[in-house]
Design an enzyme around this catalytic site. Sequence first.
Site, PDB file in Angstrom:
ATOM      1  N   LYS A 123     -35.787   9.114 -48.895  1.00 48.52           N
ATOM      2  CA  LYS A 123     -35.917   9.732 -50.218  1.00 48.52           C
ATOM      3  C   LYS A 123     -36.121  11.242 -50.150  1.00 48.52           C
ATOM      4  CE  LYS A 123     -38.199   5.646 -52.115  1.00 48.52           C
ATOM      5  NZ  LYS A 123     -37.974   4.845 -50.908  1.00 48.52           N
ATOM      6  N   ARG A 124     -36.805  11.665 -49.113  1.00 47.39           N
ATOM      7  CA  ARG A 124     -37.148  13.084 -49.025  1.00 47.39           C
ATOM      8  C   ARG A 124     -35.932  13.959 -48.747  1.00 47.39           C
ATOM      9  NH1 ARG A 124     -42.293  13.696 -48.821  1.00 47.39           N
ATOM     10  NH2 ARG A 124     -43.674  11.967 -48.396  1.00 47.39           N
TER      11      ARG A 124
END
Length: 439
Positions: free
Chosen positions: A212-213
């Site tokens: 996600k990052r």
Amino acid sequence: MDIRTRFAPSPTGYLHVGGARTALFNWLFARKLGGKLVLRIEDTDEKRNTPEARDAITEGLTWLGLDWDEGPDMGGPYGPYSQSERGDIYEKHLQKLQDAGHIYEDAGALRFRSPRQTVVVEDLVCGKIPFDMSNPGTHPDMTIRRPDGSWIFHFVNVVDDIEMRMTHVIRGEDHLSNTPKHIELYQALGATPPQFAHIPLILNKEGKKLSKRDGGSSLAYFIEEGYAPEAVTNYLCLLGWSPKDDREVLKLETIRELFDLGGVNRRNAIFDLDKCFWINGQHIIHMTPTRFMDLTLPFIEKAGIAYGDVSRLAPALAIVQPKVKHLSDVPEWIAFLFTEDFPIDPEASQKVLGKAGAKNRLEALAASLGALGEWNHSAIEAALKACASQLGAKVGELVHPARVAATGRQVGPGLYELLEVLGKDRACARLMKAAASAA
RNA sequence: GACCCUAUCGUCCAGCGGUUAGGACACCGCCCUUUCACGGCGGUGACACGGGUUCGAAUCCCGUUAGGGUCGCCA
């Protein structure tokens, strides 16, 4: 044989690029061979599922231009297509396993007793791989049902692939090590396993699984940033596959014709946003004006640009299309055409208009443009260049302040084209207005 | 740790026994040019290491190393 493939995501969070590529490969394979693509929602873990994530999946696939033949939204002969609604089917198959003595209870959960033999996985991408399953220490019996009655992925995945008549399972390589366990299940259920194809993973810049990052890990990022769907599918297919020649900018139809599972790589690929960005630019430049407008309109609407009629939009888009790289940039690139109250970049204004002599040059340019009989980009160009030589100025010394005066920005469409579309009166008025505040 | 997969420029992709190891992105020059962009030309830059097999290995085999994945009552 009728080919049947499936994309089987779990609705936990957004649709990420890895999932998108898995869907793409399934789609390419099925569509090339005239087969069917099934969308199955793997929502057995209720705690982690959200309706938003469900929507993100279908919206994402639709945005990418990937269609499917059977799924929760339109049904099909082997439905329902959400695992949360298939409890009866799982019960039936569980019963079968229990009757055959494959199941035992462990602390309230149900486990499948492995036959403890060597299982050979024959993979279309990875080849033939034998797995020695004889050691329970390294290959423990898998749980297939929790004490609360909910089902575990491995079991329902296999049951559904049997029930839905899947002929090919194309999925991420992270499932390769799970595959022998799945094959044991197929065999215990008396079913022939499908053909497997495990495709390499997509990694981030650090070489770790995309998370996600990482910028660009969510399909939503590409939608919001103004990528063309055909650019994203193009880039994604190039991660692990190629047409085996030097072509890289490809239409989805071309990729579909050329696609071949046997040509898929076995090595993981690192996601390179730069290249995806470049491919996006290539697609934008080459797409039809109609396509460009279709893709661009949502951004223009969202930005609240009062363009009136779409016929007024066409000339604006025509000068922007060859140069813009993100569709989301289009509104700010064309805003100056549809209002006198367009935003002005303060830095540009100060830097360019504040330059000594800018006032003079703008006034001179306004005068010579104002005297123009014909108003088109070549006439404008000629007039500007003549004006520059008359002033003993470099062309750029007229171009830069003129652009800032006309658009309020330092980047955008070509100046001559932009002035043409703006119109003579408005163009000259803006030059004079800017001159008034220039140095 | 065990098992599995992988190993060519920084990145992606070609190469599948004999190539000056190729293309693209990125980067650096130059050209074109109105900025950015586009386009053109050129440049830097790779076969992880060690053994084999072979007349000949980036290509085949083995090992080492490195990276990734799996080993869940996540999917």
